[in-house]
Scaffold this motif. Sequence first.
Motif, PDB file in Angstrom:
ATOM      1  N   ALA A  46      -3.801 -11.183  -2.614  1.00  0.00           N
ATOM      2  CA  ALA A  46      -3.779 -10.522  -1.300  1.00  0.00           C
ATOM      3  C   ALA A  46      -4.495  -9.186  -1.347  1.00  0.00           C
ATOM      4  CB  ALA A  46      -2.332 -10.335  -0.849  1.00  0.00           C
ATOM      5  N   LEU A  47      -4.403  -8.494  -2.466  1.00  0.00           N
ATOM      6  CA  LEU A  47      -5.082  -7.210  -2.588  1.00  0.00           C
ATOM      7  C   LEU A  47      -6.590  -7.360  -2.531  1.00  0.00           C
ATOM      8  CD1 LEU A  47      -4.497  -4.202  -3.016  1.00  0.00           C
ATOM      9  CD2 LEU A  47      -4.624  -4.601  -5.472  1.00  0.00           C
ATOM     10  N   SER A  48      -7.111  -8.411  -3.140  1.00  0.00           N
ATOM     11  CA  SER A  48      -8.560  -8.653  -3.054  1.00  0.00           C
ATOM     12  C   SER A  48      -8.980  -8.988  -1.627  1.00  0.00           C
ATOM     13  CB  SER A  48      -8.948  -9.772  -4.018  1.00  0.00           C
ATOM     14  OG  SER A  48      -8.287 -10.981  -3.663  1.00  0.00           O
ATOM     15  N   LEU A  49      -8.140  -9.735  -0.909  1.00  0.00           N
ATOM     16  CA  LEU A  49      -8.453 -10.019   0.495  1.00  0.00           C
ATOM     17  C   LEU A  49      -8.442  -8.744   1.329  1.00  0.00           C
ATOM     18  CD1 LEU A  49      -6.388 -13.290   1.105  1.00  0.00           C
ATOM     19  CD2 LEU A  49      -8.859 -13.086   0.860  1.00  0.00           C
ATOM     20  N   LEU A  50      -7.499  -7.861   1.049  1.00  0.00           N
ATOM     21  CA  LEU A  50      -7.432  -6.603   1.801  1.00  0.00           C
ATOM     22  C   LEU A  50      -8.627  -5.713   1.484  1.00  0.00           C
ATOM     23  CD1 LEU A  50      -3.624  -5.872   1.430  1.00  0.00           C
ATOM     24  CD2 LEU A  50      -4.819  -6.588   3.501  1.00  0.00           C
ATOM     25  N   GLN A  62      -3.717  -1.499   9.683  1.00  0.00           N
ATOM     26  CA  GLN A  62      -2.877  -2.531   9.096  1.00  0.00           C
ATOM     27  C   GLN A  62      -3.341  -2.902   7.697  1.00  0.00           C
ATOM     28  OE1 GLN A  62      -2.633  -5.884  11.705  1.00  0.00           O
ATOM     29  NE2 GLN A  62      -1.774  -4.721  13.425  1.00  0.00           N
ATOM     30  N   ALA A  63      -4.636  -2.952   7.497  1.00  0.00           N
ATOM     31  CA  ALA A  63      -5.166  -3.262   6.161  1.00  0.00           C
ATOM     32  C   ALA A  63      -4.825  -2.158   5.168  1.00  0.00           C
ATOM     33  CB  ALA A  63      -6.670  -3.474   6.234  1.00  0.00           C
ATOM     34  N   LEU A  64      -4.910  -0.908   5.604  1.00  0.00           N
ATOM     35  CA  LEU A  64      -4.559   0.200   4.718  1.00  0.00           C
ATOM     36  C   LEU A  64      -3.086   0.162   4.340  1.00  0.00           C
ATOM     37  CD1 LEU A  64      -6.530   3.119   6.429  1.00  0.00           C
ATOM     38  CD2 LEU A  64      -7.051   2.064   4.229  1.00  0.00           C
ATOM     39  N   GLU A  65      -2.240  -0.141   5.319  1.00  0.00           N
ATOM     40  CA  GLU A  65      -0.807  -0.185   5.029  1.00  0.00           C
ATOM     41  C   GLU A  65      -0.465  -1.306   4.064  1.00  0.00           C
ATOM     42  OE1 GLU A  65       3.450  -0.756   7.387  1.00  0.00           O
ATOM     43  OE2 GLU A  65       1.551  -0.722   8.488  1.00  0.00           O
ATOM     44  N   LEU A  66      -1.031  -2.484   4.296  1.00  0.00           N
ATOM     45  CA  LEU A  66      -0.743  -3.608   3.412  1.00  0.00           C
ATOM     46  C   LEU A  66      -1.278  -3.364   2.005  1.00  0.00           C
ATOM     47  CD1 LEU A  66      -1.409  -6.664   5.759  1.00  0.00           C
ATOM     48  CD2 LEU A  66       0.786  -5.819   4.927  1.00  0.00           C
ATOM     49  N   ASP A 155       3.348   8.160  15.813  1.00  0.00           N
ATOM     50  CA  ASP A 155       2.419   8.741  14.848  1.00  0.00           C
ATOM     51  C   ASP A 155       1.184   7.873  14.813  1.00  0.00           C
ATOM     52  OD1 ASP A 155       2.639   9.749  11.339  1.00  0.00           O
ATOM     53  OD2 ASP A 155       1.169  10.136  12.910  1.00  0.00           O
ATOM     54  N   LYS A 156       0.058   8.429  15.218  1.00  0.00           N
ATOM     55  CA  LYS A 156      -1.175   7.654  15.280  1.00  0.00           C
ATOM     56  C   LYS A 156      -1.641   7.242  13.891  1.00  0.00           C
ATOM     57  CE  LYS A 156      -1.478   8.126  19.738  1.00  0.00           C
ATOM     58  NZ  LYS A 156      -1.317   6.981  20.621  1.00  0.00           N
ATOM     59  N   GLU A 157      -1.416   8.065  12.890  1.00  0.00           N
ATOM     60  CA  GLU A 157      -1.910   7.796  11.542  1.00  0.00           C
ATOM     61  C   GLU A 157      -1.009   6.843  10.765  1.00  0.00           C
ATOM     62  OE1 GLU A 157      -3.975  12.170  10.900  1.00  0.00           O
ATOM     63  OE2 GLU A 157      -2.131  11.618   9.886  1.00  0.00           O
ATOM     64  N   GLY A 158       0.172   6.567  11.217  1.00  0.00           N
ATOM     65  CA  GLY A 158       1.074   5.657  10.522  1.00  0.00           C
ATOM     66  C   GLY A 158       2.063   6.404   9.665  1.00  0.00           C
ATOM     67  N   GLN A 159       3.322   6.219   9.969  1.00  0.00           N
ATOM     68  CA  GLN A 159       4.352   6.931   9.213  1.00  0.00           C
ATOM     69  C   GLN A 159       4.669   6.258   7.889  1.00  0.00           C
ATOM     70  OE1 GLN A 159       7.324   6.636  12.157  1.00  0.00           O
ATOM     71  NE2 GLN A 159       6.393   8.142  13.519  1.00  0.00           N
ATOM     72  N   ARG A 161       2.861   6.070   5.434  1.00  0.00           N
ATOM     73  CA  ARG A 161       2.251   6.831   4.342  1.00  0.00           C
ATOM     74  C   ARG A 161       3.280   7.702   3.616  1.00  0.00           C
ATOM     75  NH1 ARG A 161      -1.935   6.186   7.962  1.00  0.00           N
ATOM     76  NH2 ARG A 161      -4.030   5.991   7.061  1.00  0.00           N
ATOM     77  N   TYR A 162       4.214   8.259   4.343  1.00  0.00           N
ATOM     78  CA  TYR A 162       5.136   9.222   3.748  1.00  0.00           C
ATOM     79  C   TYR A 162       6.075   8.554   2.749  1.00  0.00           C
ATOM     80  CZ  TYR A 162       3.403  12.250   7.422  1.00  0.00           C
ATOM     81  OH  TYR A 162       2.595  12.985   8.229  1.00  0.00           O
ATOM     82  N   LEU A 163       6.660   7.414   3.149  1.00  0.00           N
ATOM     83  CA  LEU A 163       7.599   6.744   2.251  1.00  0.00           C
ATOM     84  C   LEU A 163       6.893   6.103   1.061  1.00  0.00           C
ATOM     85  CD1 LEU A 163      10.039   5.134   4.819  1.00  0.00           C
ATOM     86  CD2 LEU A 163      10.421   7.124   3.383  1.00  0.00           C
ATOM     87  N   ILE A 164       5.761   5.458   1.300  1.00  0.00           N
ATOM     88  CA  ILE A 164       5.043   4.813   0.196  1.00  0.00           C
ATOM     89  C   ILE A 164       4.491   5.853  -0.763  1.00  0.00           C
ATOM     90  CG2 ILE A 164       3.038   3.407  -0.367  1.00  0.00           C
ATOM     91  CD1 ILE A 164       3.522   1.815   2.146  1.00  0.00           C
ATOM     92  N   LEU A 165       3.850   6.876  -0.232  1.00  0.00           N
ATOM     93  CA  LEU A 165       3.296   7.923  -1.090  1.00  0.00           C
ATOM     94  C   LEU A 165       4.410   8.720  -1.769  1.00  0.00           C
ATOM     95  CD1 LEU A 165       0.802   9.400  -2.114  1.00  0.00           C
ATOM     96  CD2 LEU A 165       0.881  10.836  -0.075  1.00  0.00           C
ATOM     97  N   GLY A 166       5.544   8.897  -1.078  1.00  0.00           N
ATOM     98  CA  GLY A 166       6.657   9.610  -1.703  1.00  0.00           C
ATOM     99  C   GLY A 166       7.196   8.880  -2.916  1.00  0.00           C
ATOM    100  N   GLN A 167       7.321   7.551  -2.815  1.00  0.00           N
ATOM    101  CA  GLN A 167       7.797   6.791  -3.964  1.00  0.00           C
ATOM    102  C   GLN A 167       6.774   6.807  -5.087  1.00  0.00           C
ATOM    103  OE1 GLN A 167       8.833   2.769  -3.053  1.00  0.00           O
ATOM    104  NE2 GLN A 167      10.030   2.492  -4.922  1.00  0.00           N
ATOM    105  N   ALA A 168       5.493   6.710  -4.741  1.00  0.00           N
ATOM    106  CA  ALA A 168       4.456   6.761  -5.779  1.00  0.00           C
ATOM    107  C   ALA A 168       4.440   8.121  -6.485  1.00  0.00           C
ATOM    108  CB  ALA A 168       3.089   6.467  -5.165  1.00  0.00           C
ATOM    109  N   CYS A 169       4.593   9.192  -5.721  1.00  0.00           N
ATOM    110  CA  CYS A 169       4.635  10.530  -6.328  1.00  0.00           C
ATOM    111  C   CYS A 169       5.851  10.692  -7.227  1.00  0.00           C
ATOM    112  CB  CYS A 169       4.638  11.600  -5.233  1.00  0.00           C
ATOM    113  SG  CYS A 169       3.064  11.798  -4.379  1.00  0.00           S
TER     114      CYS A 169
END
Length: 555
Positions: A46-50, A62-66, A155-159, A161-169
């Motif tokens: 799926a990552l290669s498709l995205l 949607q592609a960025l979020e997935l 949020d136009k940019e998609g919220q 980002r905060y939870l996914i990036l927070g867990q990665a950080c």
Amino acid sequence: MAVTSPGLTSSEKKHWWLTNRKMVEKYIKDARNLMGSQEQSEIASALSLLDSALALSPRFEQALELKARALLYLRRFKDVADMLQDYIPSLKMASDDSGSLSSESSSQHLSRERVKLLGSGNSSSYSPGRDPSFKCFSVSDLKKKVMAGLSKNCDKEGQWRYLILGQACCHLGLMEDAMALLQTGKRLASAAFRRESICWSDDSFSFSNVPVSGDITITNAPSTPPRNPIDPESVNQLLAQIKLLLRRKTAALAALDAGLYSEAIRHFTKIVDGRRGAPQGFLAECYMHRASAYRAAGRIAESIADCNRTLALDPACIQALDTRASLLETIRCLPDCLHDLEHLKLLYNSVLRDRKLPGPAWKRHNMRYREIPGKLCALTTKIQELKQRVASGETGNVDYYALIGLRRGCSRSELERAHLLLCLKHKPDKATNFIERCELASDGDLDSVKDRSKMSALLLYRLLQKGYTSVMSTIMDEEAAEKQRKKAAAALQVAQAQVAVAIQVQQAQESKLESEKNNSVFQGVFCRDLAVVGNLLSQVGFNRPITVKYEALSC
């Protein structure tokens, strides 16, 4: 005006755009279906498709979020941070600090960009073109507009980002950034839920529709994976763990700054030896701070061991290399010190060549790029001085007492106790035990971390064995010399006693001779007087025998 293909007509351009749009939607649909299986191989496909979808439409939300969710599921936290590094608070603050020398307008623009982290969805901000005066309006029209606005994504940019990036950080050791991002994501999710719940009627209200990251769930795609894999409970647990680690770290740093080194060591030990694991970057930072505390407390072997663990987790840690080199120079172990300084010089040269500090842009460093040239010049001078000292023959004068942590003139029992404790703590077989409590940023780093930790632990163990042998031989020489001194003192005491006895015997003999001489003189005089008395008695006629006791004549 951007022109994609100058030879295409308007209808052909429209057909080309629609074709790309359909291909992107197809890629995203297939990726959703693959991610629904929750298998790593399917998610990698799926990552290669995205990636193909983003090649056609780089800003498709949607592609960025997935893609971010797929990378997070595959534990590729560095890729998530590289993808969303513009939202990391510390990186934005560092960019603001680097641009502080620019004009005031640019600094104000950067500060406004940093405020975007809060994600305020205030769409009624004041604009200069509007008339600020009061205007009459219809309540029904206002209610329709508000309800329509609340039903949309705030949020136009998609919220997400905060939870996914927070867990990665969090997994990368950026605890402060993770806490800020996760708290912001929770706040935005709760705000979005409140706005969305206003649009629901009492009959349609259910907790199954509650989103976590503020996104509106799609009900017509049952085969897709959940849009929000991070539930509120897991986010709360992660936040609680981050806050606990940050509290302990803050207390340890406060104790270290106050000079309470044993207290700082205790707090850092709670972090690195905790029952729950800690991220790799955060553990490396804690080991480095504990090494500084050990160094300030005079425990050089423990400080070197913590520097070794830091370099095993982060081979490009400049502070750990510098600290270990200075510790080795303190105990006059010049060859190993030169090895670390040469490695540090290579790091400085690579930094100047790449024009950036080692590691990704979001990695934290204790120095700035502009400090590197001056440090490199001082390091080159120091390396030349140490090479001259090695050439003059100072390699064998290692201060093993300072390494083991003993005073000069210590006893054999003190040495054996200190050596036993150090060997039990720094045995090469136990060098990789700390990795069990470490959450590595990438599973592929496990073998390299183990190899580095084993090698550095083996070098330290050999140095401790050499120190034990050297100090033990010194103690044995001192004991032999002390035994010889005691033997000589005992012999001297025996000789003095013999002389005193001889003098006493001589004095006794002399006194005896004098007493014998005096006794013979007295005996002769007494016998002569008896003879005279006998003659007188015989002349007088006293011839009768006189009873005389023999004791009277024994003189």
